[in-house]
Scaffold this motif. Structure first.
Motif, PDB file in Angstrom:
ATOM      1  N   SER A  31       0.848  -1.190   0.000  1.00 39.50           N
ATOM      2  CA  SER A  31       0.000   0.000   0.000  1.00 39.50           C
ATOM      3  C   SER A  31       0.880   1.235   0.000  1.00 39.50           C
ATOM      4  N   THR A  32       0.513   2.213  -0.812  1.00 37.91           N
ATOM      5  CA  THR A  32       1.201   3.489  -0.853  1.00 37.91           C
ATOM      6  C   THR A  32       0.198   4.561  -0.467  1.00 37.91           C
ATOM      7  N   TYR A  33       0.605   5.466   0.424  1.00 38.84           N
ATOM      8  CA  TYR A  33      -0.302   6.485   0.943  1.00 38.84           C
ATOM      9  C   TYR A  33       0.053   7.859   0.392  1.00 38.84           C
ATOM     10  N   GLN A  34      -0.977   8.682   0.184  1.00 41.99           N
ATOM     11  CA  GLN A  34      -0.759  10.059  -0.249  1.00 41.99           C
ATOM     12  C   GLN A  34      -0.165  10.852   0.913  1.00 41.99           C
ATOM     13  N   ALA A  35       0.622  11.859   0.576  1.00 38.56           N
ATOM     14  CA  ALA A  35       1.194  12.722   1.605  1.00 38.56           C
ATOM     15  C   ALA A  35       0.113  13.573   2.258  1.00 38.56           C
ATOM     16  N   ASN A  36      -0.884  13.994   1.479  1.00 34.73           N
ATOM     17  CA  ASN A  36      -1.967  14.828   1.992  1.00 34.73           C
ATOM     18  C   ASN A  36      -3.288  14.193   1.589  1.00 34.73           C
ATOM     19  N   ASP A  37      -4.088  13.817   2.566  1.00 33.12           N
ATOM     20  CA  ASP A  37      -5.362  13.151   2.303  1.00 33.12           C
ATOM     21  C   ASP A  37      -6.339  14.007   1.503  1.00 33.12           C
ATOM     22  N   PHE A  38      -6.146  15.319   1.501  1.00 33.53           N
ATOM     23  CA  PHE A  38      -7.091  16.221   0.847  1.00 33.53           C
ATOM     24  C   PHE A  38      -6.674  16.618  -0.570  1.00 33.53           C
ATOM     25  N   ASP A  39      -5.505  16.175  -1.030  1.00 37.33           N
ATOM     26  CA  ASP A  39      -5.005  16.587  -2.349  1.00 37.33           C
ATOM     27  C   ASP A  39      -6.018  16.375  -3.461  1.00 37.33           C
ATOM     28  N   GLU A  40      -6.654  15.217  -3.507  1.00 39.23           N
ATOM     29  CA  GLU A  40      -7.564  14.932  -4.622  1.00 39.23           C
ATOM     30  C   GLU A  40      -8.857  15.747  -4.559  1.00 39.23           C
ATOM     31  N   TYR A  41      -9.091  16.443  -3.444  1.00 40.02           N
ATOM     32  CA  TYR A  41     -10.313  17.234  -3.282  1.00 40.02           C
ATOM     33  C   TYR A  41     -10.077  18.743  -3.396  1.00 40.02           C
ATOM     34  N   LEU A  42      -8.829  19.159  -3.544  1.00 39.43           N
ATOM     35  CA  LEU A  42      -8.517  20.585  -3.573  1.00 39.43           C
ATOM     36  C   LEU A  42      -9.184  21.313  -4.731  1.00 39.43           C
ATOM     37  N   ASP A  43      -9.297  20.671  -5.887  1.00 43.12           N
ATOM     38  CA  ASP A  43      -9.989  21.302  -7.015  1.00 43.12           C
ATOM     39  C   ASP A  43     -11.462  21.524  -6.696  1.00 43.12           C
ATOM     40  N   ASP A  44     -12.101  20.538  -6.057  1.00 43.86           N
ATOM     41  CA  ASP A  44     -13.511  20.682  -5.666  1.00 43.86           C
ATOM     42  C   ASP A  44     -13.679  21.829  -4.677  1.00 43.86           C
ATOM     43  N   ILE A  45     -12.797  21.891  -3.702  1.00 43.40           N
ATOM     44  CA  ILE A  45     -12.875  22.940  -2.676  1.00 43.40           C
ATOM     45  C   ILE A  45     -12.675  24.307  -3.313  1.00 43.40           C
ATOM     46  N   GLU A  46     -11.691  24.422  -4.214  1.00 44.83           N
ATOM     47  CA  GLU A  46     -11.426  25.705  -4.884  1.00 44.83           C
ATOM     48  C   GLU A  46     -12.605  26.128  -5.756  1.00 44.83           C
ATOM     49  N   ARG A  47     -13.235  25.170  -6.430  1.00 42.79           N
ATOM     50  CA  ARG A  47     -14.379  25.485  -7.271  1.00 42.79           C
ATOM     51  C   ARG A  47     -15.573  25.963  -6.426  1.00 42.79           C
ATOM     52  N   LEU A  48     -15.800  25.335  -5.280  1.00 39.53           N
ATOM     53  CA  LEU A  48     -16.935  25.703  -4.431  1.00 39.53           C
ATOM     54  C   LEU A  48     -16.666  26.957  -3.604  1.00 39.53           C
ATOM     55  N   PHE A  49     -15.396  27.162  -3.241  1.00 39.68           N
ATOM     56  CA  PHE A  49     -15.014  28.294  -2.397  1.00 39.68           C
ATOM     57  C   PHE A  49     -13.793  28.978  -3.004  1.00 39.68           C
ATOM     58  N   PRO A  50     -13.983  29.701  -4.108  1.00 37.10           N
ATOM     59  CA  PRO A  50     -12.817  30.336  -4.761  1.00 37.10           C
ATOM     60  C   PRO A  50     -12.143  31.333  -3.827  1.00 37.10           C
ATOM     61  N   ASP A  51     -10.840  31.390  -3.928  1.00 35.33           N
ATOM     62  CA  ASP A  51     -10.052  32.321  -3.125  1.00 35.33           C
ATOM     63  C   ASP A  51     -10.280  33.726  -3.675  1.00 35.33           C
ATOM     64  N   GLU A  52     -11.050  34.512  -2.945  1.00 43.16           N
ATOM     65  CA  GLU A  52     -11.413  35.857  -3.407  1.00 43.16           C
ATOM     66  C   GLU A  52     -10.195  36.760  -3.587  1.00 43.16           C
ATOM     67  N   SER A  53      -9.140  36.509  -2.834  1.00 44.13           N
ATOM     68  CA  SER A  53      -7.961  37.369  -2.956  1.00 44.13           C
ATOM     69  C   SER A  53      -7.314  37.210  -4.331  1.00 44.13           C
ATOM     70  N   LYS A  54      -7.519  36.076  -4.991  1.00 40.50           N
ATOM     71  CA  LYS A  54      -6.967  35.869  -6.336  1.00 40.50           C
ATOM     72  C   LYS A  54      -7.818  36.560  -7.398  1.00 40.50           C
ATOM     73  N   ASN A  55      -9.084  36.825  -7.078  1.00 40.87           N
ATOM     74  CA  ASN A  55     -10.008  37.360  -8.068  1.00 40.87           C
ATOM     75  C   ASN A  55     -10.227  38.866  -7.968  1.00 40.87           C
ATOM     76  N   LYS A  56      -9.646  39.521  -6.995  1.00 38.97           N
ATOM     77  CA  LYS A  56      -9.862  40.958  -6.816  1.00 38.97           C
ATOM     78  C   LYS A  56      -9.117  41.733  -7.885  1.00 38.97           C
ATOM     79  N   LYS A  57      -9.782  42.682  -8.412  1.00 41.81           N
ATOM     80  CA  LYS A  57      -9.161  43.538  -9.425  1.00 41.81           C
ATOM     81  C   LYS A  57      -8.491  44.703  -8.702  1.00 41.81           C
ATOM     82  N   GLY A  58      -7.342  45.039  -9.158  1.00 39.98           N
ATOM     83  CA  GLY A  58      -6.602  46.117  -8.540  1.00 39.98           C
ATOM     84  C   GLY A  58      -7.086  47.486  -9.022  1.00 39.98           C
ATOM     85  N   LEU A  59      -6.730  48.500  -8.282  1.00 35.56           N
ATOM     86  CA  LEU A  59      -7.081  49.866  -8.636  1.00 35.56           C
ATOM     87  C   LEU A  59      -5.800  50.549  -9.101  1.00 35.56           C
ATOM     88  N   GLY A  60      -5.832  50.972 -10.341  1.00 35.04           N
ATOM     89  CA  GLY A  60      -4.655  51.646 -10.887  1.00 35.04           C
ATOM     90  C   GLY A  60      -4.820  53.150 -10.830  1.00 35.04           C
TER      91      GLY A  60
END
Length: 111
Positions: A79-108
């Motif tokens: 048996s081989t184990y993943q280093a992080n149990d949540f790795d395969e779910y990170l895309d789902d989490i990001e899709r459901l709860f996008p990181d708003e700091s990445k999506n903020k538009k800057g003010l020039g």
């Protein structure tokens, strides 16, 4: 609707209550770790993410006694184990709860 504990026991084919305390600790720890991946306003795991808690709890239960190992071999079964149990779910989490700091538009400001 079945509880997370009942669903995990079904996935593991456990019919009695002998492992309930261990499973409750695993489920609680899994929920706490998952909350760390969610936006800070969440104090409980949303119901729509219970599948992640259940899947990771099953993985953790199956690794009891092999904590800290990345692989093990018992009686010819490896048996081989993943280093992080949540790795395969990170895309789902990001899709459901996008990181708003990445999506903020800057003010020039131009002079």
């Amino acid at each position: 609707m079945a509880s997370i504990l009942e669903n995990v026991k079904t996935l593991l084919s456990l019919k009695d209550n002998e492992q309930d305390k261990l499973l409750e600790v695993i489920i609680s720890n899994t929920q706490s770790r998952l909350l760390g991946l969610l936006p800070p306003e969440y104090t409980e795991v949303p119901t729509k993410l219970n599948y992640i808690v259940e899947d990771v709890a099953v993985k953790r239960y199956n690794r009891v006694g092999a904590e800290g190992m990345s692989a093990e071999s018992v009686d010819g079964r490896s048996s081989t184990y993943q280093a992080n149990d949540f790795d395969e779910y990170l895309d789902d989490i990001e899709r459901l709860f996008p990181d708003e700091s990445k999506n903020k538009k800057g003010l020039g400001v131009f002079y």
